[in-house]
Design an enzyme around this catalytic site. Structure first.
Site, mmCIF file in Angstrom:
data_model
loop_
_atom_site.group_PDB
_atom_site.id
_atom_site.type_symbol
_atom_site.label_atom_id
_atom_site.label_comp_id
_atom_site.label_asym_id
_atom_site.label_seq_id
_atom_site.Cartn_x
_atom_site.Cartn_y
_atom_site.Cartn_z
ATOM 1 N N ASP A 109 0.713 -1.189 -0.186
ATOM 2 C CA ASP A 109 0.035 0.079 0.062
ATOM 3 C C ASP A 109 0.766 1.274 0.136
ATOM 4 O OD1 ASP A 109 -2.169 1.412 -0.094
ATOM 5 O OD2 ASP A 109 -3.129 0.719 1.745
ATOM 6 N N ASP A 110 0.332 2.425 -0.298
ATOM 7 C CA ASP A 110 1.075 3.720 -0.543
ATOM 8 C C ASP A 110 1.407 4.072 0.986
ATOM 9 O OD1 ASP A 110 -1.508 4.278 -0.005
ATOM 10 O OD2 ASP A 110 -1.566 5.768 -1.230
ATOM 11 N N ASP A 113 -1.784 5.131 7.923
ATOM 12 C CA ASP A 113 -2.152 6.443 8.662
ATOM 13 C C ASP A 113 -2.530 6.040 10.050
ATOM 14 O OD1 ASP A 113 -3.417 8.565 9.646
ATOM 15 O OD2 ASP A 113 -3.599 9.555 7.583
HETATM 16 O O1 LIG Z 1 -4.215 3.613 7.633
HETATM 17 P P1 LIG Z 1 -5.462 4.168 7.338
HETATM 18 O O2 LIG Z 1 -5.858 5.334 8.230
HETATM 19 O O3 LIG Z 1 -6.475 3.309 7.146
HETATM 20 O O4 LIG Z 1 -5.254 5.193 5.928
HETATM 21 C C1 LIG Z 1 -4.341 4.578 5.000
HETATM 22 C C2 LIG Z 1 -5.157 4.173 3.807
HETATM 23 O O5 LIG Z 1 -6.058 5.191 3.219
HETATM 24 C C3 LIG Z 1 -5.621 5.340 2.042
HETATM 25 O O6 LIG Z 1 -6.616 4.626 1.088
HETATM 26 P P2 LIG Z 1 -8.010 5.302 1.066
HETATM 27 O O7 LIG Z 1 -9.144 4.574 1.792
HETATM 28 O O8 LIG Z 1 -8.061 6.823 1.056
HETATM 29 O O9 LIG Z 1 -8.499 4.920 -0.496
HETATM 30 P P3 LIG Z 1 -7.519 5.171 -2.002
HETATM 31 O O10 LIG Z 1 -6.313 4.115 -1.745
HETATM 32 O O11 LIG Z 1 -8.589 4.696 -2.956
HETATM 33 O O12 LIG Z 1 -7.262 6.541 -2.065
HETATM 34 C C4 LIG Z 1 -4.291 4.869 1.702
HETATM 35 O O13 LIG Z 1 -4.113 4.723 0.333
HETATM 36 C C5 LIG Z 1 -4.395 3.800 2.608
HETATM 37 O O14 LIG Z 1 -5.101 2.792 1.928
HETATM 38 O O1 HPA Z 2 -1.838 11.555 4.439
HETATM 39 C C1 HPA Z 2 -2.649 10.908 3.596
HETATM 40 N N1 HPA Z 2 -2.388 11.286 2.172
HETATM 41 C C2 HPA Z 2 -3.204 10.753 1.385
HETATM 42 N N2 HPA Z 2 -4.030 9.746 1.453
HETATM 43 C C3 HPA Z 2 -4.195 9.227 2.918
HETATM 44 N N3 HPA Z 2 -4.963 8.489 3.487
HETATM 45 C C4 HPA Z 2 -4.748 8.326 4.602
HETATM 46 N N4 HPA Z 2 -3.672 9.433 5.203
HETATM 47 C C5 HPA Z 2 -3.384 9.970 3.863
HETATM 48 MG MG LIG Z 3 -5.502 3.242 -0.015
#
Ligand SMILES: O=P(O)(O)OC[C@H]1O[C@H](OP(=O)(O)OP(=O)(O)O)[C@H](O)[C@@H]1O
Ligand code: HPA
Ligand SMILES: [Mg+2]
Length: 172
Positions: A109-110, A113
């Site tokens: 994952d990227d 958080d």
């Molecule tokens: O640790 P957390 O608080 O759960 O946050 C982290 C997750 O939030 C974002 O995804 P998001 O659900 O926004 O979806 P996306 O990847 O489609 O942008 C990010 O890519 C992680 O997967």
């Molecule tokens: O810091 C952040 N950046 C982008 N997307 C996210 N989703 C959870 N935390 C983050």
């Molecule tokens: Mg995500």
């Protein structure tokens, strides 16, 4: 997100930006892969969509992995986190490669958080190796390998969410 602490409220976090360029992101993904290369080999990569798709492509290229699956999870609406929804789970073929518990599978994952997404992923595949490019302190204990830690009140701006724009000078 159920975080009432003003330091890490969505507004406060959005107010402490950490912009990441494509170049920087690519370099950080390569650095992550060097670490993962010492841990593998892996049968397959599972990208947590959507943010995990870009690092998963780079890691897969560097490690020569051609079996790539997705777990599709949605939770954030811009900077506020709602309930997690698993829109798609692991495919049966890849679940079988991981013996049902994820052994030998690499989840990418990227970032982590709050750790809510990571916790869910760990429930689905407890023995998989979980890697992210960036980690905030609350989510860090859930990750096996990451590259850069940022503070909890930072909001990371990924290159696919941003564009170059004019900035007024610091001294007007
Ligand atoms: O640790 P957390 O608080 O759960 O946050 C982290 C997750 O939030 C974002 O995804 P998001 O659900 O926004 O979806 P996306 O990847 O489609 O942008 C990010 O890519 C992680 O997967
Ligand atoms: O810091 C952040 N950046 C982008 N997307 C996210 N989703 C959870 N935390 C983050
Ligand atoms: Mg995500």
């Amino acid at each position: 997100m159920a975080d009432s602490n003003s330091e890490s409220s969505p507004d406060a976090r959005a107010g402490r930006p950490f912009p990441v360029s494509w170049d920087q992101f690519h370099r950080d993904c390569r650095a992550l892969t060097w670490r993962l290369n010492d841990v593998g080999p892996f049968h397959a990569i599972i990208a947590i969509t959507r943010g995990g798709l870009v690092p998963a492509a780079i890691v897969a290229r560097e490690l020569g992995i051609r079996i790539i699956d997705t777990v599709c999870i949605a939770s954030y609406d811009h900077t506020s986190q709602g309930d997690l929804q698993v829109l798609k789970g692991v495919s049966p073929e890849v679940a079988k490669l991981g013996g049902g518990t994820g052994k030998g599978l690499l989840i990418v994952d990227d970032l982590v958080d709050t750790g809510a997404t990571g916790r869910l992923v760990r429930q689905l595949l407890p023995d998989a190796h979980f890697a992210t490019v960036y980690a905030k302190p609350k989510g860090k204990p859930l990750v096996d390998t990451f590259i850069t830690e940022v503070s909890q009140d930072t909001w990371i701006h990924f290159p696919w969410d941003t564009a170059l724009s004019f900035q007024p000078p610091i001294r007007p």
